[in-house]
Design an enzyme around this catalytic site. Structure first.
Site, PDB file in Angstrom:
ATOM      1  N   ARG A  59      37.948  -8.091  43.275  1.00  0.00           N
ATOM      2  CA  ARG A  59      37.504  -6.697  43.720  1.00  0.00           C
ATOM      3  C   ARG A  59      37.083  -6.596  45.293  1.00  0.00           C
ATOM      4  NH1 ARG A  59      32.918  -5.250  40.615  1.00  0.00           N
ATOM      5  NH2 ARG A  59      32.919  -3.228  41.527  1.00  0.00           N
ATOM      6  N   LEU A  65      33.581   0.788  43.738  1.00  0.00           N
ATOM      7  CA  LEU A  65      33.592  -0.029  44.944  1.00  0.00           C
ATOM      8  C   LEU A  65      32.643  -1.261  44.908  1.00  0.00           C
ATOM      9  CD1 LEU A  65      33.978   2.948  47.565  1.00  0.00           C
ATOM     10  CD2 LEU A  65      35.753   1.856  46.059  1.00  0.00           C
ATOM     11  N   HIS A 110      32.387  13.481  40.466  1.00  0.00           N
ATOM     12  CA  HIS A 110      31.933  13.204  38.918  1.00  0.00           C
ATOM     13  C   HIS A 110      31.986  14.298  38.257  1.00  0.00           C
ATOM     14  CE1 HIS A 110      31.100  10.209  35.883  1.00  0.00           C
ATOM     15  NE2 HIS A 110      30.185  10.963  35.542  1.00  0.00           N
ATOM     16  N   LYS A 139      37.721  23.350  38.087  1.00  0.00           N
ATOM     17  CA  LYS A 139      37.716  24.600  38.858  1.00  0.00           C
ATOM     18  C   LYS A 139      36.403  24.394  39.676  1.00  0.00           C
ATOM     19  CE  LYS A 139      40.249  28.112  36.547  1.00  0.00           C
ATOM     20  NZ  LYS A 139      40.034  29.344  35.427  1.00  0.00           N
TER      21      LYS A 139
HETATM   22  C1  GAR Z   1      38.346  14.775  38.439  1.00  0.00           C
HETATM   23  O1  GAR Z   1      37.800  15.457  37.217  1.00  0.00           O
HETATM   24  C2  GAR Z   1      37.112  13.604  38.828  1.00  0.00           C
HETATM   25  O2  GAR Z   1      35.986  14.342  38.664  1.00  0.00           O
HETATM   26  C3  GAR Z   1      37.336  12.471  37.832  1.00  0.00           C
HETATM   27  O3  GAR Z   1      38.813  12.387  37.878  1.00  0.00           O
HETATM   28  C4  GAR Z   1      39.415  13.693  37.798  1.00  0.00           C
HETATM   29  C5  GAR Z   1      40.494  13.606  39.069  1.00  0.00           C
HETATM   30  O4  GAR Z   1      41.289  14.709  38.794  1.00  0.00           O
HETATM   31  N1  GAR Z   1      36.773  11.361  38.567  1.00  0.00           N
HETATM   32  C6  GAR Z   1      35.945  10.554  37.695  1.00  0.00           C
HETATM   33  O5  GAR Z   1      35.925  10.831  36.541  1.00  0.00           O
HETATM   34  C7  GAR Z   1      35.415   9.433  38.781  1.00  0.00           C
HETATM   35  N2  GAR Z   1      34.598   8.766  37.902  1.00  0.00           N
HETATM   36  P1  GAR Z   1      42.590  15.005  40.182  1.00  0.00           P
HETATM   37  O6  GAR Z   1      43.122  13.764  40.247  1.00  0.00           O
HETATM   38  O7  GAR Z   1      43.424  16.163  39.648  1.00  0.00           O
HETATM   39  O8  GAR Z   1      41.613  15.440  41.394  1.00  0.00           O
END
Ligand code: GAR
Length: 206
Positions: free
Chosen positions: A70, A98, A114, A177
């Site tokens: 990583r 990361l 998140h 949203k």
């Molecule tokens: C989002 O809902 C974001 O909160 C989540 O992935 C989705 C990406 O949607 N992220 C995580 O869960 C990170 N731990 P998108 O590709 O349509 O923006």
């Protein structure tokens, strides 16, 4: 506040890219004084790449298969971001944790979104975790990234109700949203140099 030079964003994605799209749209309307310098995906088939290309934004597919760890992967990511003179790194649905290599290269300059009200429900499947727990409210959190899983200082949060008949899909759609608004607002605050981090606390000036 930055008056002349737009803040250069490096946006990391893994999937559909609706948050990426929301950021691009707000930059194009002039709401956020920034420029997307590059979009980097760890997945070659991420739809986010097509969204970026449609707006003439440079895209980089940066898969982890050829890296033996990583930290080495992150060192290569830092190199790419530096080559595009990125000021602020945005994790917009980037599904990797990361290492210190990335975190130390961009101190308090990496933001993640998140889909839950942290510190509740970190990690994967946050919406499913919220439904299983039976909370009445969930939402989203924008935070600076440290080496933990969704543990960095919180910049903004937005609350959404959880309905009795929600499925993971319906709750995710309601949260997304809120994400689009909240992420854009946090980036705008950063770009306008209105954010100060003191320990775990993020202070926002008017
Ligand atoms: C989002 O809902 C974001 O909160 C989540 O992935 C989705 C990406 O949607 N992220 C995580 O869960 C990170 N731990 P998108 O590709 O349509 O923006």
């Amino acid at each position: 506040m930055r008056k002349h030079v737009p803040c250069r964003l490096g946006i990391l994605v893994s999937g559909s890219g609706t948050n990426l799209q929301a950021i691009i749209d707000r930059i194009e309307t002039g709401e956020i004084h920034a420029e997307v310098a590059c979009v980097i995906s760890n997945k070659a088939d991420a739809y986010a790449l097509s969204r970026a290309a449609r707006h003439g934004i440079p895209v980089v597919v940066h898969e982890n298969s050829s890296f033996s760890g990583r930290r080495l992967y992150d060192a290569a990511t830092v190199e790419i971001l530096r080559s595009y003179n990125v000021d602020l790194v945005i994790l917009a649905g980037f599904m990797r944790i990361l290492t210190d290599v990335m975190v130390d290269a961009f101190p308090h300059a990496i933001m993640n979104i998140h889909p839950a009200l942290l510190p509740s429900f970190p990690g994967l499947h946050a919406q499913q975790q919220a439904l299983a727990y039976g909370v009445r409210y969930s939402g989203c959190t924008v935070h600076f990234v440290d080496c933990g899983t969704d543990t960095g200082p919180i910049i903004l949060q937005a609350v959404v109700p959880v309905e009795q008949d929600d499925t993971e899909e319906t709750l995710s759609a309601r949260i997304q949203k809120a994400e689009h608004r909240t992420f854009a607002e946090a980036i705008k605050l950063y770009v306008e140099e209105r954010i100060q981090v003191i320990g775990r606390n993020v202070l926002i000036s008017n």
